[in-house]
Scaffold this active site. Structure first.
Site, short mmCIF file in Angstrom:
data_model
loop_
_atom_site.label_atom_id
_atom_site.label_comp_id
_atom_site.label_asym_id
_atom_site.label_seq_id
_atom_site.Cartn_x
_atom_site.Cartn_y
_atom_site.Cartn_z
N GLY A 13 27.99 22.92 87.19
CA GLY A 13 26.68 22.29 87.05
C GLY A 13 26.40 21.71 85.68
N TYR B 123 47.96 49.30 65.50
CA TYR B 123 46.73 49.48 66.29
C TYR B 123 45.65 48.49 65.87
CZ TYR B 123 44.87 51.91 62.22
OH TYR B 123 44.44 52.20 60.96
N MET C 209 27.94 19.20 84.09
CA MET C 209 28.08 17.74 83.98
C MET C 209 27.45 17.10 85.21
SD MET C 209 31.81 17.39 82.26
CE MET C 209 32.65 18.51 83.34
N ARG D 162 32.06 12.71 91.15
CA ARG D 162 31.81 14.03 90.54
C ARG D 162 32.70 14.27 89.33
NH1 ARG D 162 30.19 18.21 94.60
NH2 ARG D 162 29.74 17.09 96.50
N SER E 275 44.88 49.20 56.55
CA SER E 275 44.05 48.67 57.64
C SER E 275 43.43 47.36 57.18
CB SER E 275 42.97 49.69 58.00
OG SER E 275 42.21 49.19 59.06
N ARG F 14 38.10 26.49 94.20
CA ARG F 14 38.51 26.87 92.85
C ARG F 14 38.54 28.39 92.81
NH1 ARG F 14 32.87 24.81 90.18
NH2 ARG F 14 31.52 26.22 91.28
N HIS G 229 22.48 28.08 90.48
CA HIS G 229 23.04 28.11 89.12
C HIS G 229 22.65 29.36 88.37
CE1 HIS G 229 23.80 23.61 89.18
NE2 HIS G 229 24.94 24.25 89.14
N LYS H 168 39.08 20.48 89.73
CA LYS H 168 38.61 20.03 91.04
C LYS H 168 39.59 19.02 91.64
CE LYS H 168 34.26 19.31 91.39
NZ LYS H 168 32.86 19.04 91.64
N CYS I 261 40.69 46.72 61.20
CA CYS I 261 39.39 47.31 61.54
C CYS I 261 38.23 46.35 61.32
CB CYS I 261 39.17 48.61 60.78
SG CYS I 261 39.12 48.34 59.00
C1 PEP Z 1 36.08 44.33 56.71
O1 PEP Z 1 35.85 43.81 55.61
O2 PEP Z 1 36.72 43.75 57.61
C2 PEP Z 1 35.60 45.67 57.01
C3 PEP Z 1 35.94 46.28 58.12
O3 PEP Z 1 34.74 46.22 56.12
P1 PEP Z 1 33.18 45.88 56.09
O4 PEP Z 1 32.88 45.03 57.27
O5 PEP Z 1 32.48 47.17 56.11
O6 PEP Z 1 33.08 45.16 54.79
#
Ligand code: PEP
Ligand code: MG
Length: 890
Positions: free
Chosen positions: A102, A860, A104, A93, A773, A342, A458, A24, A840
């Site tokens: 809102g 990935y 604070m 303010r 992975s 803002r 709000h 601000k 994963c």
């Molecule tokens: C993990 O451990 O990150 C995973 C993907 O396997 P799970 O969550 O099934 O143990």
């Protein structure tokens, strides 16, 4: 040592100084520079706030610098604070680096006392306005600065007096109270204060200023601000700046007003000024939703010249900031003032549309557009919409403040909403208005419905930000807090009743309508196609069913990164898995596995078809035993019941045998127990069944002409020998199955890296795997030594206390777990340059973690279907901000 510079006049700052002056303060300074009509003032730095919060003492040098800045403003304005003749009044303010709307505190009309009040009356000739300003000041100052938890000194106590006077005078609106009534309100408020505080209301304007500054500092740590920062991942150490600004008045009469407007529609993104204003009011009335304001279009009709001027300001600010702006303005006697600007908070829908249109309008580049949208906000575009096949009629209408449809049980306050949510029920929070203390309840709700307040109240701001479908200002709804009911027309809604709200249309239904998922077309589709141009990380999904897989593909998943096969056995099939785990002999186990085989194979066929040639990583079973076995307590209970009921001896014996087996398999630490590859190694037959199902299904779809790329993944490997042991079985069964099916499929073999030892011995393991992975759920659990199942009990506190900067189960702990990942990546690539590396764990859908995965060069990330667009954008942002620091630092 001289005190640091703690106070900056607006003329001394600029927009680059957000760290020090808060958003601000930096923007007030910037707007002053570009010649907009900003009432003058000064900003106290965030560092000063932190000094105060650290020591609890008024920071050295601050008061002298405040007095110095005040004197300059007074000189410039030709008026002085608290002058008995035509005094200067101030607003005080908060304003931190990141907007916390809102959360604070604010004090307006500071500087009033009996003398300056008389001065204002004399100077303006408007006694009603002067008393109105004074009563507001008394209420706010008492509430914010002096109440310290005493209900009698809080806002509501003064509002009760106001309501009493209105009732006696028979008027509905505050603006209808005549001068005498306002004077009475002031007198009674002062008397009320004195009675409950024990001494007279502070009348020295400079003391008022000093106390207000401290109150704003303290409000950095009030509970709602802390909840908000936790939710938004804003650093608790940033502190707030304090802006002291000369007051201009929107409550001096009918040629005055105040409002809030966005340069574009923050709910939909449409390029049209969107907002609200209230005649004869002060800013708080609009934002707090006390009165339902008029649309900004009305301003164009009622104050055409001012509207023209305001439009020009909107254009100038959008051009200058190259982004949609949220602007607060006040009209004092037909003169426009800008009090704040803002970057406007917007729904995910609006963020995407604005970004795409600004690229089309030549204002920003594609890359900038991608960096403008918060990845998490894309999930809002995937919110379901209400469908109404039976043409149910709405029972009420209100303002469409937050798009999307929601169906749930009515809760009349936040504690009820939080409780219902904890019981697993979807909730619609129904309130007269929500205030920032309702944040917890709103976050627990699927939808919010308020009977009062406007689109910029709000409730609306918070709802839009979190993508909570919301309807505001639903005037026909009469909420009775005492009886916990709401009535509309002849219909009564009780707490717990199910309603549906359509936040896009602003309609309320007293039936449970159905919902349908959103689609990825139009601007959203265009925007997502840009993410794919820039990102280097692939994005896959974690999916265990054909439906999830198909959904993820529509969201842009390029493959499955994790199919948890044990999830395919939950529900009805859990009995067969239990049978398999509990079998006494290899033959018994074979029988159970034979039952599972066709079910598994059928599942894989569905998934391979849905993925249509995209890679599918299938993880062999990883069932933590406590999730799959009956509880010993339940089995014992059943055994007692059978015995007492005199059940047949054979039945009792079978139950006793089950109990003995369950007790035998009981583990103290099941997450570190017989699970993952360990189970497949000690209980022969499981790997054979699963590989036969995977390869059999792959052969089947391949024969049907569908391309298929299974990747078989071994979980929880800690030692290379575990991997090679299972690899031998796997390759043998795969060959046998292909021969039996008369087809060849190209399958790959790899492992999860989720045990620290595996990461540290990557050079050995990578020689036998074509992919790794990272299972960062287990890797975090084991590296940090925190149980996945129990960490929720203390991690949030750790974060709040600043012991940890973030929750490692949410964002990868880059300095610990992340280092292990880096070592693993480097050593794996050294021995196997072609190895494919992914992640994963749940972190795959977290933008900060995606950025880290980009930095360490993974191929990935994989995440839940609805996070796929989030990960695509986060990956693009990571690529675009390479070398420029993270866009996510808060
Ligand atoms: C993990 O451990 O990150 C995973 C993907 O396997 P799970 O969550 O099934 O143990
Ligand atoms: Mg795991």
């Amino acid at each position: 040592m001289a005190a640091p510079k703690r106070v900056y006049l607006f003329a001394e700052g600029d927009k680059s100084m957000r760290d020090l002056l808060g958003g601000k303060g930096a923007n007030l300074a910037e707007m002053t520079h570009i010649g907009l009509p900003v009432p003058p003032g000064f900003t106290i730095t965030t560092e000063t706030c932190n000094d105060y919060l650290e020591t609890g003492e008024f920071p050295d040098g601050l008061w002298d610098q405040v007095l110095d800045a005040l004197a300059k403003v007074e000189k410039d304005q030709g008026k002085t604070l608290g002058d008995p003749k035509d005094p200067l009044l101030f607003s005080v303010r908060s304003g931190s680096k990141f907007s916390m709307p809102g959360m604070m505190d604010t004090i307006l009309n500071l500087g009033l006392n009996a003398e300056s009040l008389a001065g204002i009356i004399e100077a303006t000739g408007n006694a009603r306005f002067a008393y109105d300003s004074y009563r507001r000041f008394i209420m706010m100052f008492s509430d914010v600065v002096l109440a310290e938890g005493r209900a009698e000194l809080e806002k509501e106590a003064y509002e009760e007096i106001l309501e009493e006077i209105k009732h006696r005078l028979g008027v509905e609106l505050d603006t209808d109270i005549p001068t005498e009534g306002m004077k009475e309100l002031v007198d009674r408020s002062l008397a009320h204060f004195e009675q409950h505080y024990g001494s007279a209301f502070p009348s020295d304007p400079k003391e008022q200023l000093r106390l207000s500054i401290l109150a704003v500092f303290k409000s950095w740590n009030n509970p709602r601000a802390v909840i908000y920062r936790n939710k938004e991942k804003i650093d608790h150490k940033l502190g707030t700046a304090v802006n002291c600004q000369t007051m201009v008045f929107g409550n001096m009469g009918d040629d005055c007003g105040t409002g809030v407007a966005f340069t574009r529609n923050p709910a939909t993104g449409e390029r049209k000024i969107f907002g609200e204003f209230l005649r004869n009011a002060q800013g708080e009335d609009v934002v707090a939703g006390v009165r339902t304001p008029q649309s900004i279009d009305q301003l164009a009709e009622e104050f055409p010249a001012i509207y023209g001027e305001f439009e020009a300001v909107c254009n100038k600010l959008e051009d200058h900031y190259r982004d949609m702006q949220d602007i607060e303005f006040t009209i004092e006697k037909q003169r426009l003032y800008i009090l704040q600007c803002r970057s406007g908070k917007r729904t995910g829908v609006a963020a995407v549309r604005t970004a795409v249109e600004m690229v089309n309008e030549g204002i920003i580049s594609e890359q900038e557009a991608l960096l403008r949208v918060a990845p998490e906000s894309l999930e809002q575009l995937l919110h379901p919409r209400l469908t109404n096949p039976t043409n149910a009629k709405p029972i009420a209408r209100g303002l469409n403040a937050g798009p999307g449809g929601a169906v749930g049980h009515v809760a009349f306050d936040s504690p009820a909403a939080i409780k219902m949510e904890a019981e697993g029920k979807p909730v619609i929070l129904v309130r007269k208005i929500t205030n920032p203390d309702d944040l917890g309840g709103m976050l627990a709700s699927k939808g919010v419905l308020t009977s009062e307040g406007g689109r910029t109240s709000h409730a609306a701001l918070v709802a839009r930000q979190y993508g909570i479908p919301t309807i505001c200002g639903c005037k026909d709804l009469r909420i009775d807090d005492a009886s916990r009911t709401a009535t509309v027309g002849g219909i009564t809604l009780n707490e717990g009743d199910v309603i549906s709200i359509d936040g896009t249309a602003g309609e309320v239904f007293n039936v449970a309508l159905s919902t349908e998922p959103a689609s990825m077309s139009g601007d959203f589709g265009v925007f997502m196609s840009w993410t794919d141009k820039y990102r280097k990380l692939g994005v896959r999904t974690n999916a265990d069913t054909p439906e999830q897989s198909a959904e993820a593909v529509t969201f842009g998943a390029e493959g499955i990164g994790l199919c948890r096969t044990e999830h395919m056995f939950l529900g009805d099939r859990v009995e067969v898995v239990r049978e398999m785990i509990l079998s006494e002999t290899d033959d018994d186990r074979k029988t159970a596995l034979a039952k599972l085989l066709p079910l598994q194979r059928e599942d894989f066929v569905g998934i391979f078809r849905a993925m249509d040639g995209k890679p599918v990583t299938i993880r062999l079973i990883d069932p933590p035993l406590h999730e799959f076995l009956p509880h010993a307590e339940e089995v014992r209970h059943e055994l007692n019941a059978l015995t007492q009921a005199g059940a047949p001896v054979a039945e009792i014996a079978a139950q006793a045998k089950l109990l003995a087996k369950v007790e035998d398999l009981h583990e103290q630490n099941p997450m570190l127990g017989l699970r993952g590859c360990r189970l497949s190694i000690v209980l022969p037959g499981i790997t054979e069944m699963q590989v036969s199902a995977i390869i059999g299904a792959a052969c089947e779809v391949k024969t049907a002409g569908i391309d298929v790329h299974p990747e078989i993944m071994i979980p929880l490997v800690g030692h290379v020998n575990e991997l090679t042991y299972l690899q031998e079985i796997l390759d043998r069964v795969a060959r046998e199955t292909m021969t039996a099916e008369g087809a060849e499929v190209d399958y790959q073999f790899g492992t999860m890296i989720e045990v620290p030892r595996a990461a540290l011995t990557a050079a050995e393991i990578a020689q036998h795997a074509s992919f790794f992975s990272f299972g960062t759920n287990d890797l975090t659990q084991m590296t940090f030594g925190i149980s996945r199942d129990d960490a929720g009990k203390f991690l949030p506190e750790y974060v709040q206390m600043g012991i940890l900067k973030g929750d490692p189960t949410e964002s990868i702990d880059t300095t610990g777990v992340g280092r292990l990942m880096e070592i693993c990546v480097r050593e794996a690539r050294e021995v196997n340059p072609k190895i494919k590396l992914g992640i994963c764990g749940e972190h795959g859908g977290d933008p900060a973690s995606v950025e880290f995965c980009h930095q360490i060069g993974l191929n990935y990330v994989s995440c839940s279907p609805k996070r796929v667009p989030v990960a695509r954008l986060a990956a693009a942002q990571a690529a675009l901000s390479e070398g420029k620091g993270s866009s996510r630092d808060k």
